[in-house]
Design a protein around this motif. Sequence first.
Motif, PDB file in Angstrom:
ATOM      1  N   ALA A   7       0.870  -1.207   0.087  1.00  0.00           N
ATOM      2  CA  ALA A   7       0.003  -0.017  -0.055  1.00  0.00           C
ATOM      3  C   ALA A   7       0.908   1.497   0.058  1.00  0.00           C
ATOM      4  CB  ALA A   7      -0.814  -0.037   1.283  1.00  0.00           C
ATOM      5  N   PRO A   8       0.149   2.647  -0.576  1.00  0.00           N
ATOM      6  CA  PRO A   8       1.118   3.513  -0.617  1.00  0.00           C
ATOM      7  C   PRO A   8       1.515   3.830   0.815  1.00  0.00           C
ATOM      8  CG  PRO A   8      -1.006   3.826  -1.880  1.00  0.00           C
ATOM      9  CD  PRO A   8      -0.833   2.602  -1.439  1.00  0.00           C
ATOM     10  N   GLY A   9       2.681   4.264   1.178  1.00  0.00           N
ATOM     11  CA  GLY A   9       2.947   4.762   2.722  1.00  0.00           C
ATOM     12  C   GLY A   9       2.978   3.565   3.749  1.00  0.00           C
ATOM     13  N   ALA A  10       3.030   2.189   3.315  1.00  0.00           N
ATOM     14  CA  ALA A  10       2.875   0.895   3.996  1.00  0.00           C
ATOM     15  C   ALA A  10       3.652   1.134   5.534  1.00  0.00           C
ATOM     16  CB  ALA A  10       3.337   0.039   3.279  1.00  0.00           C
ATOM     17  N   VAL A  11       3.107   0.536   6.314  1.00  0.00           N
ATOM     18  CA  VAL A  11       3.717   0.761   7.476  1.00  0.00           C
ATOM     19  C   VAL A  11       4.615  -0.478   7.649  1.00  0.00           C
ATOM     20  CG1 VAL A  11       3.475   0.761  10.321  1.00  0.00           C
ATOM     21  CG2 VAL A  11       1.920   2.202   8.720  1.00  0.00           C
ATOM     22  N   ALA A  12       5.904  -0.253   8.091  1.00  0.00           N
ATOM     23  CA  ALA A  12       6.693  -1.397   8.605  1.00  0.00           C
ATOM     24  C   ALA A  12       7.343  -1.072   9.800  1.00  0.00           C
ATOM     25  CB  ALA A  12       7.433  -1.921   7.171  1.00  0.00           C
ATOM     26  N   VAL A  28       2.173  -3.874   6.827  1.00  0.00           N
ATOM     27  CA  VAL A  28       0.644  -3.765   6.201  1.00  0.00           C
ATOM     28  C   VAL A  28       0.730  -3.751   4.750  1.00  0.00           C
ATOM     29  CG1 VAL A  28      -1.335  -1.981   5.788  1.00  0.00           C
ATOM     30  CG2 VAL A  28       0.101  -2.115   8.078  1.00  0.00           C
ATOM     31  N   THR A  29      -0.097  -4.479   4.047  1.00  0.00           N
ATOM     32  CA  THR A  29      -0.113  -4.433   2.544  1.00  0.00           C
ATOM     33  C   THR A  29      -1.500  -4.421   2.215  1.00  0.00           C
ATOM     34  OG1 THR A  29      -0.318  -6.850   2.571  1.00  0.00           O
ATOM     35  CG2 THR A  29       1.983  -5.992   2.232  1.00  0.00           C
ATOM     36  N   ASN A  30      -1.840  -3.810   0.989  1.00  0.00           N
ATOM     37  CA  ASN A  30      -3.132  -3.355   0.464  1.00  0.00           C
ATOM     38  C   ASN A  30      -3.209  -4.650  -0.717  1.00  0.00           C
ATOM     39  OD1 ASN A  30      -5.481  -2.456  -0.262  1.00  0.00           O
ATOM     40  ND2 ASN A  30      -4.843  -0.565  -0.768  1.00  0.00           N
ATOM     41  N   SER A  31      -4.380  -5.398  -0.749  1.00  0.00           N
ATOM     42  CA  SER A  31      -4.520  -6.382  -1.840  1.00  0.00           C
ATOM     43  C   SER A  31      -5.639  -6.026  -2.644  1.00  0.00           C
ATOM     44  CB  SER A  31      -4.668  -7.597  -1.227  1.00  0.00           C
ATOM     45  OG  SER A  31      -5.808  -7.792  -0.374  1.00  0.00           O
ATOM     46  N   ASP A  33      -8.912  -2.522  -3.440  1.00  0.00           N
ATOM     47  CA  ASP A  33      -9.366  -1.174  -3.016  1.00  0.00           C
ATOM     48  C   ASP A  33      -9.833  -1.379  -1.480  1.00  0.00           C
ATOM     49  OD1 ASP A  33      -8.932  -0.220  -5.381  1.00  0.00           O
ATOM     50  OD2 ASP A  33     -10.891  -0.350  -6.099  1.00  0.00           O
ATOM     51  N   ASN A  34     -10.488  -2.445  -0.967  1.00  0.00           N
ATOM     52  CA  ASN A  34     -11.087  -2.221   0.493  1.00  0.00           C
ATOM     53  C   ASN A  34     -10.365  -3.398   1.326  1.00  0.00           C
ATOM     54  OD1 ASN A  34     -12.630  -4.534  -0.760  1.00  0.00           O
ATOM     55  ND2 ASN A  34     -14.411  -4.046   0.361  1.00  0.00           N
ATOM     56  N   ALA A  35      -9.315  -4.073   0.950  1.00  0.00           N
ATOM     57  CA  ALA A  35      -8.780  -4.949   1.752  1.00  0.00           C
ATOM     58  C   ALA A  35      -7.430  -4.481   2.135  1.00  0.00           C
ATOM     59  CB  ALA A  35      -8.783  -6.260   0.921  1.00  0.00           C
ATOM     60  N   VAL A  36      -7.112  -4.884   3.351  1.00  0.00           N
ATOM     61  CA  VAL A  36      -5.875  -4.708   4.021  1.00  0.00           C
ATOM     62  C   VAL A  36      -5.255  -5.965   4.554  1.00  0.00           C
ATOM     63  CG1 VAL A  36      -4.550  -3.248   5.737  1.00  0.00           C
ATOM     64  CG2 VAL A  36      -6.084  -2.193   4.469  1.00  0.00           C
ATOM     65  N   ALA A  37      -3.985  -6.329   4.407  1.00  0.00           N
ATOM     66  CA  ALA A  37      -3.375  -7.341   5.166  1.00  0.00           C
ATOM     67  C   ALA A  37      -2.514  -6.756   6.057  1.00  0.00           C
ATOM     68  CB  ALA A  37      -2.918  -8.605   4.104  1.00  0.00           C
ATOM     69  N   ILE A  38      -2.409  -7.381   7.364  1.00  0.00           N
ATOM     70  CA  ILE A  38      -1.546  -6.792   8.327  1.00  0.00           C
ATOM     71  C   ILE A  38      -0.823  -8.284   9.017  1.00  0.00           C
ATOM     72  CG2 ILE A  38      -1.192  -5.907  10.741  1.00  0.00           C
ATOM     73  CD1 ILE A  38      -3.894  -4.505  10.038  1.00  0.00           C
ATOM     74  N   LYS A  39       0.677  -8.064   8.855  1.00  0.00           N
ATOM     75  CA  LYS A  39       1.266  -9.201   9.484  1.00  0.00           C
ATOM     76  C   LYS A  39       2.076  -8.858  10.231  1.00  0.00           C
ATOM     77  CE  LYS A  39       4.534 -12.808   7.515  1.00  0.00           C
ATOM     78  NZ  LYS A  39       3.613 -13.866   7.819  1.00  0.00           N
ATOM     79  N   ILE A  40       1.959  -9.742  11.482  1.00  0.00           N
ATOM     80  CA  ILE A  40       2.812  -9.496  12.697  1.00  0.00           C
ATOM     81  C   ILE A  40       3.523 -10.693  12.993  1.00  0.00           C
ATOM     82  CG2 ILE A  40       2.453  -8.991  15.256  1.00  0.00           C
ATOM     83  CD1 ILE A  40      -0.255  -7.616  14.950  1.00  0.00           C
ATOM     84  N   ASN A  41       4.691 -10.216  13.011  1.00  0.00           N
ATOM     85  CA  ASN A  41       6.042 -11.332  13.553  1.00  0.00           C
ATOM     86  C   ASN A  41       6.615 -11.010  14.956  1.00  0.00           C
ATOM     87  OD1 ASN A  41       6.092 -13.174  11.360  1.00  0.00           O
ATOM     88  ND2 ASN A  41       6.615 -11.264  10.189  1.00  0.00           N
ATOM     89  N   GLN A  54      -1.660   4.236  15.278  1.00  0.00           N
ATOM     90  CA  GLN A  54      -1.764   5.724  14.779  1.00  0.00           C
ATOM     91  C   GLN A  54      -1.295   5.594  13.298  1.00  0.00           C
ATOM     92  OE1 GLN A  54      -2.886   7.928  16.572  1.00  0.00           O
ATOM     93  NE2 GLN A  54      -3.617   6.526  18.259  1.00  0.00           N
ATOM     94  N   ALA A  55      -0.413   5.007  13.194  1.00  0.00           N
ATOM     95  CA  ALA A  55       0.020   4.885  11.776  1.00  0.00           C
ATOM     96  C   ALA A  55      -1.142   4.328  10.672  1.00  0.00           C
ATOM     97  CB  ALA A  55       1.461   4.390  11.592  1.00  0.00           C
ATOM     98  N   ILE A  56      -1.735   3.312  11.216  1.00  0.00           N
ATOM     99  CA  ILE A  56      -2.597   2.787  10.433  1.00  0.00           C
ATOM    100  C   ILE A  56      -3.995   3.716  10.161  1.00  0.00           C
ATOM    101  CG2 ILE A  56      -4.058   1.319  12.019  1.00  0.00           C
ATOM    102  CD1 ILE A  56      -2.954   0.149   8.681  1.00  0.00           C
ATOM    103  N   LEU A  57      -4.320   4.504  11.176  1.00  0.00           N
ATOM    104  CA  LEU A  57      -5.408   5.356  11.078  1.00  0.00           C
ATOM    105  C   LEU A  57      -5.145   6.508  10.075  1.00  0.00           C
ATOM    106  CD1 LEU A  57      -6.552   5.734  14.587  1.00  0.00           C
ATOM    107  CD2 LEU A  57      -7.913   4.596  12.801  1.00  0.00           C
ATOM    108  N   SER A  58      -3.723   6.844   9.714  1.00  0.00           N
ATOM    109  CA  SER A  58      -3.483   7.809   8.837  1.00  0.00           C
ATOM    110  C   SER A  58      -3.353   7.083   7.240  1.00  0.00           C
ATOM    111  CB  SER A  58      -2.301   8.417   9.308  1.00  0.00           C
ATOM    112  OG  SER A  58      -1.225   7.858   9.122  1.00  0.00           O
ATOM    113  N   LEU A  59      -3.173   5.853   7.381  1.00  0.00           N
ATOM    114  CA  LEU A  59      -3.065   5.135   5.941  1.00  0.00           C
ATOM    115  C   LEU A  59      -4.385   4.833   5.500  1.00  0.00           C
ATOM    116  CD1 LEU A  59      -0.199   2.333   6.641  1.00  0.00           C
ATOM    117  CD2 LEU A  59      -0.265   4.132   4.802  1.00  0.00           C
TER     118      LEU A  59
END
Length: 142
Positions: A7-12, A28-31, A33-41, A54-59
Amino acid sequence: EDHGSEAPGAVARSLDDSKHPESMSIEVTNSSDNAVAIKINGKLEAADLAAFQQAILSLVPGDRKWRVLLDLEGFGGWGGGEQWADVMVQLRFDPIIERLAIVGDPKWAETTTLFVGKGFRKFPIEYFGLDERARAEAWLQE
């Protein structure tokens, strides 16, 4: 297998220092228009979750509903001793989430669904095993 473009401006966020001996990352990746995938390791700490929220709310634009896939394949649990209740901003996410699918080790199912407030949120939340990612993705599109 490609689960979407970044996604544009993805958070890592990655941590690897003496305070956090286990490497932790949230991506965070965008797959679509209305789907977001979040991977936590790794092990999730309260401070990392707060910064991520906070970052995801701005994304993600708040003018549409999002279907979220939370991928916990490399999840190592939660850090202890911190005030998790102080960083719970879940209600700010409710208006922009349509569905939440969580994919992870079955050992995390009960605590994760409690943590995300399954049954108390305004949108459906389902937990899927590690081998059920395709089923989770299909459920998100129902």
